[in-house]
Design an enzyme around this catalytic site. Structure first.
Site, PDB file in Angstrom:
ATOM      1  CB  SER A 108     125.323  -8.100-140.265  1.00 10.67           C
ATOM      2  OG  SER A 108     125.184  -9.412-140.544  1.00 10.67           O
ATOM      3  NE  ARG A 109     131.759  -3.796-142.656  1.00  6.72           N
ATOM      4  CZ  ARG A 109     132.324  -4.783-143.013  1.00  6.72           C
ATOM      5  NH1 ARG A 109     132.425  -5.963-142.213  1.00  6.72           N
ATOM      6  NH2 ARG A 109     133.351  -4.813-144.173  1.00  6.72           N
ATOM      7  CG  LEU A 110     124.558  -5.452-137.059  1.00  9.38           C
ATOM      8  CD1 LEU A 110     123.170  -6.286-136.959  1.00  9.38           C
ATOM      9  CD2 LEU A 110     124.029  -3.874-136.999  1.00  9.38           C
TER      10      LEU A 110
END
Ligand SMILES: Cc1cc2nc3c(=O)[nH]c(=O)nc-3n(C[C@H](O)[C@H](O)[C@H](O)COP(=O)(O)O)c2cc1C
Length: 214
Positions: A192-194
Site C-alpha cells: 500500500s505504498r507504506l
C-alpha cells in the site's frame, strides 16, 4: 505514444525494516544489504547511479560500478577528464543510488568525493582485463568523436603499441574516486505504498539514525 503508463504499477511486499536492528554504522549496514543482494542474485548489484552537478547548478547522472568499499566510503573508477571528472572537480558533492528492483530495495548515498591515491588506482588498474586497460588509453571519455572507425582504429593502434609490453601502465587521467558519505538512506518497498525508509546522517562525526515517511 506509450500506452498504459497511468496503470503501470506493482504493489511491493518487502519485510519490515526495524530501525533498532539496523547497524550503528551505515557502511556496515550497506555491506550487509550488499551481501543479501549478491545472495538474491541481483544482476550487477554494484551498478550505481552517480549524480553530479554541472555548471549553473544543473544536475546530471550516469551509471558507474562500485569497485571497493572500505570503512570510509565507496570507490569507483573513471577518467578524471570525463564530464563527471570535471564536474567533481568543480563540485565535490555527489549522490549515489543503488536500485535493486527485484528486492524492492533502494539505497541513496550523499557525500563528498575525493580522488584515491595514485598507488591504489594503479593496484586496481593492474587487475583489470588487458582489453579494458587498452580501452582506458583509447577513450577520451565524454569527448565528441567523428565516427566509430576513429575509435576502432585507435584501439588497434594501442594494441600494437602495447604488443610487447607485459604490464600496461595506467594512464594518468584514469583512476578512482572515493565517496565519503554524510547521508545514507535504506528504502524497502512495502504494501500500500507504506514503504520503510531508514536514514542515517553524519552529525558531529557521529551517525544519527531516523525513520522517514514514505
Ligand atoms: C552498468 C554500467 C556500468 C558502468 N560503469 C562505469 C564505470 O565504472 N566507470 C565509468 O567511467 N563509466 C562507467 N559506465 C559508463 C558511464 O555510465 C558513462 O557513460 C561514462 O562514464 C561517461 O560519463 P560522463 O560523460 O558523464 O563522464 C557504466 C555504464 C553502465 C551502463
Amino acid at each position: 505514444m506509450i500506452e498504459n503508463l497511468h496503470s503501470m504499477r506493482i504493489d511491493y511486499s518487502g519485510k519490515d525494516l526495524i530501525k533498532k536492528k539496523f547497524k550503528k554504522n551505515p557502511i556496515k549496514q550497506f555491506n550487509l544489504w550488499f551481501q543479501e543482494a549478491v545472495k538474491f542474485k541481483i544482476k550487477e548489484p554494484n551498478a550505481m547511479i552517480l549524480s553530479t552537478i554541472k555548471k549553473k547548478n544543473k544536475p546530471t547522472s550516469r551509471t558507474v560500478l562500485l569497485k571497493e568499499v572500505d570503512n570510509k566510503g565507496f570507490i569507483f573508477f573513471t577518467n578524471y577528464n570525463s564530464n563527471k571528472g570535471v564536474e567533481i572537480k568543480n563540485n565535490k558533492n555527489v549522490s549515489l543510488n543503488f536500485l535493486w528492483k527485484n528486492m524492492e530495495r533502494q539505497i541513496i548515498i550523499e557525500g563528498i568525493t575525493k580522488r584515491i591515491s595514485e598507488i591504489s588506482s594503479i593496484n586496481y588498474f593492474n587487475k583489470r582485463p588487458r582489453d579494458s586497460q587498452i580501452s582506458a588509453w583509447v577513450s577520451d571519455q565524454s569527448k565528441k568523436i567523428k565516427n566509430k572507425t576513429v575509435l576502432e582504429n585507435q584501439y588497434k593502434k594501442m594494441v600494437k603499441k602495447f604488443e610487447k609490453i607485459e604490464i600496461i601502465p595506467k594512464p594518468t587521467c584514469w583512476g578512482g574516486y572515493i565517496v565519503l558519505p554524510n547521508k545514507i538512506e535504506f528504502w524497502q518497498g512495502k504494501k500500500s505504498r507504506l514503504h520503510d525508509r531508514i536514514c542515517y546522517k553524519l552529525i558531529n562525526k557521529d551517525w544519527k539514525k531516523f525513520r522517514l515517511s514514505p
